[in-house]
Write a protein that holds these residues in place. Structure first.
Motif, PDB file in Angstrom:
ATOM      1  N   GLY A 185      27.094  11.518  -7.891  1.00 21.34           N
ATOM      2  CA  GLY A 185      27.929  12.014  -6.789  1.00 21.34           C
ATOM      3  C   GLY A 185      29.348  12.298  -7.257  1.00 21.34           C
ATOM      4  O   GLY A 185      29.960  13.297  -6.857  1.00 21.34           O
ATOM      5  N   LEU A 186      29.875  11.421  -8.115  1.00 19.57           N
ATOM      6  CA  LEU A 186      31.207  11.653  -8.663  1.00 19.57           C
ATOM      7  C   LEU A 186      31.207  12.891  -9.564  1.00 19.57           C
ATOM      8  O   LEU A 186      32.139  13.708  -9.533  1.00 19.57           O
ATOM      9  CB  LEU A 186      31.664  10.429  -9.463  1.00 19.57           C
ATOM     10  CG  LEU A 186      32.037   9.182  -8.650  1.00 19.57           C
ATOM     11  CD1 LEU A 186      32.310   8.002  -9.578  1.00 19.57           C
ATOM     12  CD2 LEU A 186      33.280   9.465  -7.782  1.00 19.57           C
ATOM     13  N   GLY A 187      30.117  13.015 -10.362  1.00 20.11           N
ATOM     14  CA  GLY A 187      30.069  14.152 -11.272  1.00 20.11           C
ATOM     15  C   GLY A 187      29.897  15.475 -10.547  1.00 20.11           C
ATOM     16  O   GLY A 187      30.416  16.514 -11.001  1.00 20.11           O
ATOM     17  N   ASP A 188      29.149  15.469  -9.446  1.00 16.03           N
ATOM     18  CA  ASP A 188      28.910  16.701  -8.694  1.00 16.03           C
ATOM     19  C   ASP A 188      30.059  17.056  -7.756  1.00 16.03           C
ATOM     20  O   ASP A 188      30.022  18.099  -7.089  1.00 16.03           O
ATOM     21  CB  ASP A 188      27.619  16.572  -7.879  1.00 16.03           C
ATOM     22  CG  ASP A 188      26.391  16.481  -8.783  1.00 16.03           C
ATOM     23  OD1 ASP A 188      26.503  16.875  -9.963  1.00 16.03           O
ATOM     24  OD2 ASP A 188      25.343  15.982  -8.321  1.00 16.03           O
ATOM     25  N   GLY A 189      31.031  16.176  -7.670  1.00 12.69           N
ATOM     26  CA  GLY A 189      32.188  16.464  -6.825  1.00 12.69           C
ATOM     27  C   GLY A 189      31.973  16.146  -5.372  1.00 12.69           C
ATOM     28  O   GLY A 189      32.730  16.625  -4.519  1.00 12.69           O
ATOM     29  N   ILE A 190      30.893  15.348  -5.087  1.00 10.36           N
ATOM     30  CA  ILE A 190      30.664  15.003  -3.684  1.00 10.36           C
ATOM     31  C   ILE A 190      31.810  14.146  -3.170  1.00 10.36           C
ATOM     32  O   ILE A 190      32.266  14.307  -2.015  1.00 10.36           O
ATOM     33  CB  ILE A 190      29.326  14.265  -3.551  1.00 10.36           C
ATOM     34  CG1 ILE A 190      28.168  15.188  -3.948  1.00 10.36           C
ATOM     35  CG2 ILE A 190      29.123  13.749  -2.139  1.00 10.36           C
ATOM     36  CD1 ILE A 190      26.823  14.522  -3.948  1.00 10.36           C
ATOM     37  N   ALA A 191      32.295  13.232  -4.033  1.00 10.03           N
ATOM     38  CA  ALA A 191      33.467  12.440  -3.641  1.00 10.03           C
ATOM     39  C   ALA A 191      34.700  13.286  -3.890  1.00 10.03           C
ATOM     40  O   ALA A 191      35.307  13.252  -4.968  1.00 10.03           O
ATOM     41  CB  ALA A 191      33.494  11.146  -4.443  1.00 10.03           C
ATOM     42  N   THR A 218      37.508  13.312  -2.177  1.00  9.98           N
ATOM     43  CA  THR A 218      38.788  12.737  -1.764  1.00  9.98           C
ATOM     44  C   THR A 218      39.000  11.431  -2.516  1.00  9.98           C
ATOM     45  O   THR A 218      38.053  10.807  -3.028  1.00  9.98           O
ATOM     46  CB  THR A 218      38.815  12.463  -0.250  1.00  9.98           C
ATOM     47  OG1 THR A 218      37.828  11.455   0.055  1.00  9.98           O
ATOM     48  CG2 THR A 218      38.514  13.736   0.555  1.00  9.98           C
ATOM     49  N   ASP A 219      40.270  11.032  -2.595  1.00 10.82           N
ATOM     50  CA  ASP A 219      40.576   9.761  -3.272  1.00 10.82           C
ATOM     51  C   ASP A 219      39.890   8.583  -2.602  1.00 10.82           C
ATOM     52  O   ASP A 219      39.447   7.639  -3.273  1.00 10.82           O
ATOM     53  CB  ASP A 219      42.096   9.541  -3.285  1.00 10.82           C
ATOM     54  CG  ASP A 219      42.807  10.549  -4.181  1.00 10.82           C
ATOM     55  OD1 ASP A 219      42.117  11.111  -5.077  1.00 10.82           O
ATOM     56  OD2 ASP A 219      44.007  10.741  -4.001  1.00 10.82           O
ATOM     57  N   GLU A 220      39.789   8.661  -1.289  1.00 11.07           N
ATOM     58  CA  GLU A 220      39.162   7.559  -0.555  1.00 11.07           C
ATOM     59  C   GLU A 220      37.690   7.439  -0.919  1.00 11.07           C
ATOM     60  O   GLU A 220      37.174   6.329  -1.157  1.00 11.07           O
ATOM     61  CB  GLU A 220      39.318   7.798   0.950  1.00 11.07           C
ATOM     62  CG  GLU A 220      38.775   6.653   1.792  1.00 11.07           C
ATOM     63  CD  GLU A 220      38.959   6.906   3.281  1.00 11.07           C
ATOM     64  OE1 GLU A 220      38.416   6.114   4.062  1.00 11.07           O
ATOM     65  OE2 GLU A 220      39.643   7.882   3.659  1.00 11.07           O
ATOM     66  N   LYS A 221      36.978   8.591  -0.990  1.00 13.11           N
ATOM     67  CA  LYS A 221      35.561   8.557  -1.341  1.00 13.11           C
ATOM     68  C   LYS A 221      35.362   8.106  -2.791  1.00 13.11           C
ATOM     69  O   LYS A 221      34.453   7.330  -3.101  1.00 13.11           O
ATOM     70  CB  LYS A 221      34.935   9.937  -1.136  1.00 13.11           C
ATOM     71  CG  LYS A 221      34.657  10.283   0.312  1.00 13.11           C
ATOM     72  CD  LYS A 221      33.908  11.607   0.409  1.00 13.11           C
ATOM     73  CE  LYS A 221      33.571  11.927   1.857  1.00 13.11           C
ATOM     74  NZ  LYS A 221      32.803  13.207   1.957  1.00 13.11           N
ATOM     75  N   ARG A 222      36.221   8.643  -3.667  1.00 14.95           N
ATOM     76  CA  ARG A 222      36.090   8.260  -5.067  1.00 14.95           C
ATOM     77  C   ARG A 222      36.305   6.752  -5.249  1.00 14.95           C
ATOM     78  O   ARG A 222      35.604   6.095  -6.017  1.00 14.95           O
ATOM     79  CB  ARG A 222      37.089   9.044  -5.923  1.00 14.95           C
ATOM     80  CG  ARG A 222      36.642  10.482  -6.189  1.00 14.95           C
ATOM     81  CD  ARG A 222      37.506  11.112  -7.271  1.00 14.95           C
ATOM     82  NE  ARG A 222      38.864  11.356  -6.793  1.00 14.95           N
ATOM     83  CZ  ARG A 222      39.245  12.468  -6.169  1.00 14.95           C
ATOM     84  NH1 ARG A 222      38.371  13.447  -5.951  1.00 14.95           N
ATOM     85  NH2 ARG A 222      40.492  12.618  -5.778  1.00 14.95           N
ATOM     86  N   GLU A 223      37.289   6.215  -4.540  1.00 15.67           N
ATOM     87  CA  GLU A 223      37.538   4.778  -4.618  1.00 15.67           C
ATOM     88  C   GLU A 223      36.349   3.983  -4.075  1.00 15.67           C
ATOM     89  O   GLU A 223      35.948   2.952  -4.638  1.00 15.67           O
ATOM     90  CB  GLU A 223      38.797   4.437  -3.833  1.00 15.67           C
ATOM     91  CG  GLU A 223      39.209   2.977  -3.961  1.00 15.67           C
ATOM     92  CD  GLU A 223      40.505   2.678  -3.212  1.00 15.67           C
ATOM     93  OE1 GLU A 223      40.827   1.488  -3.074  1.00 15.67           O
ATOM     94  OE2 GLU A 223      41.185   3.639  -2.789  1.00 15.67           O
TER      95      GLU A 223
END
Length: 492
Positions: free
Chosen positions: A283-289, A291-296
């Motif tokens: 998900g991180l690699g595909d850019g699904i996250a 926003t900073d909140e989602k990535r965190e």
């Protein structure tokens, strides 16, 4: 050389040696009492009774020579008295008859009734030994010798000898008795050899057959001891070995089954967090996250799952070392009252943060010392309490600790008011990777190693651990630790 052949040789020796000794003894007795072996041949060859006293035989020969060479000597009273005296010393008596008249008989002749039954004159030179005859209470033999006096009158000499009935019987039936004794000896040894060898060989053959069955893989055939002797003890030991071997193989099969189950459980438990980590990384690699909140949030979940995997691996490694008895226990004399008080305070603080009501009842004498491994006992408490927390299903959550000394043991009870454990699952909760929840959800079931590790630790302390539970009411884990104050460092 087989046991059977050895037994046959030993019993043959036991038979032959006594027989040879008997023959040698018999011949020596004959030589001592009869002079030579020829006398035995003569005695049984003549077919008539012979005196057992060599002195009487000598006197009889002298009497016979006198009647043949010098019959006039029988008219000499002193000669008659001399011969009669020697005969009486050998329990014999002399009677002289001239014509039909008894001319000499000892004054104290013990068998007066015999004088009326003496055999008649036959011919000169006739010598006859009569068969033993009972006169009153005595058995006697009579030797009758006929001759002619110098004046031509008929003369008869009679030597009357008292004989023993036993000696007469033994002398008459000695060959039969001797042969019967040999037959009995041979028969006894033959039967003894057969039954003794059978009592030894038969159970050994049974053991041999049982060994072949075991070699073929049959471990179900029992070996029943045939007696209480050494063979019976061997059979009993063999039966114990068979049972232990069967149990060992069953245990090995169970270990193999557990190993397969262990690999399956480890694969499942590790795959779950790995799948989650892979999903969030993708998900991180595909850019699904985006926003900073989602990535965190994604990174936090990945970290949590990695910690879960790390915890699982740590517990698996710890259990393996405990199971293989390669983890040392660092025992030290601990003031158990103070140790439990400190541990109880930590539990109260941690459980309070989770909204769980905690109570403690510690009934130990101050300064009660116990040799324990502090860290591992603390690990036991944490594992049991964590397991209780995971199965809490009531709004009012409660966990209680009760500790009391009972003579030579310390009793520790950790109870809760959770959903409890059903009766079918209760016997297995201390087995590795066992979960009462078959879904294997790590949120409720954990790794399945916590209680198994606790049991290994308590076993290493020489104690026992067991659980009791009522569904929908709660569970209680009871630990019994022996009171010992010596410091040890064992590997278990």
């Amino acid at each position: 050389m087989s046991i059977r052949f050895k037994l046959l040789l030993s019993y043959a020796a036991m038979l032959v040696i006594p027989l040879v000794m008997m023959l040698i003894t018999a011949m020596l007795l004959v030589v001592v009492f009869r002079g030579d072996l020829q006398s035995i041949k003569d005695q049984y060859g003549e077919g008539e009774s012979r005196f057992e006293n060599r002195g009487i035989e000598r006197l009889l020969k002298e009497i016979k020579r006198t009647t043949e060479i010098n019959p006039a000597a029988w008219t000499d009273a002193s000669y008659l008295a001399e011969i009669d005296g020697e005969l009486q010393r050998n329990q014999s008596n002399l009677i002289l008859r001239k014509g039909d008249e008894i001319v000499y008989a000892a004054a104290a002749f013990p068998y007066p009734e015999l004088l009326k039954k003496l055999p008649a004159y036959e011919r000169p030179g006739n010598v006859v030994m009569s068969k033993p005859e009972r006169i009153g209470k005595q058995l006697v033999e009579v030797v009758h010798a006929d001759f002619k006096f110098e004046d031509g009158q008929k003369g008869s000499l009679f030597v009357v000898t008292a004989v023993s009935p036993f000696v007469t019987f033994a002398r008459k039936f000695f060959p039969i008795l001797f042969i019967a004794l040999i037959v009995i000896l041979i028969l006894t040894h033959t039967l003894l050899t057969y039954f003794v060898s059978r009592s030894i060989i038969k159970p050994l053959n049974t053991l041999k057959a049982a060994m072949k069955r075991i070699e073929a893989g049959d471990l179900d055939s029992r070996v029943v001891p045939s007696g209480r002797d050494e063979i019976g003890e061997l059979s009993a030991a063999f039966e114990q070995m068979r049972m232990k071997l069967k149990a060992s193989i069953q245990t090995q099969l169970q270990y193999e089954e557990n190993r397969k189950e262990l690999i399956s459980n480890i694969s499942h438990d590790i795959r779950t967090p790995l799948t989650a980590i892979r999903g969030y990384v993708e998900g991180l690699g595909d850019g699904i996250a985006d926003t900073d909140e989602k990535r965190e949030k994604y990174i936090g979940i990945i970290t949590s799952k990695a910690e879960e995997m790390d915890h699982l691996i740590d517990e698996l490694f710890l259990y393996s070392k405990l199971d293989l008895k390669r983890l040392p226990f660092n025992f030290e004399a601990v003031d158990l009252h103070a140790f439990i008080e400190d541990l109880s305070s930590e539990l109260e603080f941690e459980l309070g943060k989770q909204g769980i009501r905690y109570s403690a009842d510690i009934r130990l004498k101050p300064h009660t010392e116990l040799a324990i491994d502090r860290d591992k006992i603390k690990r036991v408490f944490v594992n049991i309490v964590d397991n209780s927390v995971k199965y809490m299903n009531k709004p009012d959550k409660q966990i209680g600790l009760k500790v009391l000394g009972t003579g030579q043991e310390v009793r520790i009870e950790i109870s809760d008011n959770g959903r409890g454990i059903d009766a079918e699952s209760l016997p297995y909760i201390f087995e590795r990777f066992y979960r009462a929840d078959p879904s294997r959800n790590s949120d409720t079931g954990g790794s399945g190693l916590g209680l198994a590790i606790s049991k290994q630790i308590i076993d290493g302390h020489g104690g026992t651990i067991r659980a009791s539970s009522l569904p929908d009411e709660g569970s209680c884990v009871t630990i019994m630790l022996p009171i010992r104050t010596n410091k040890e460092s064992d590997s278990v």
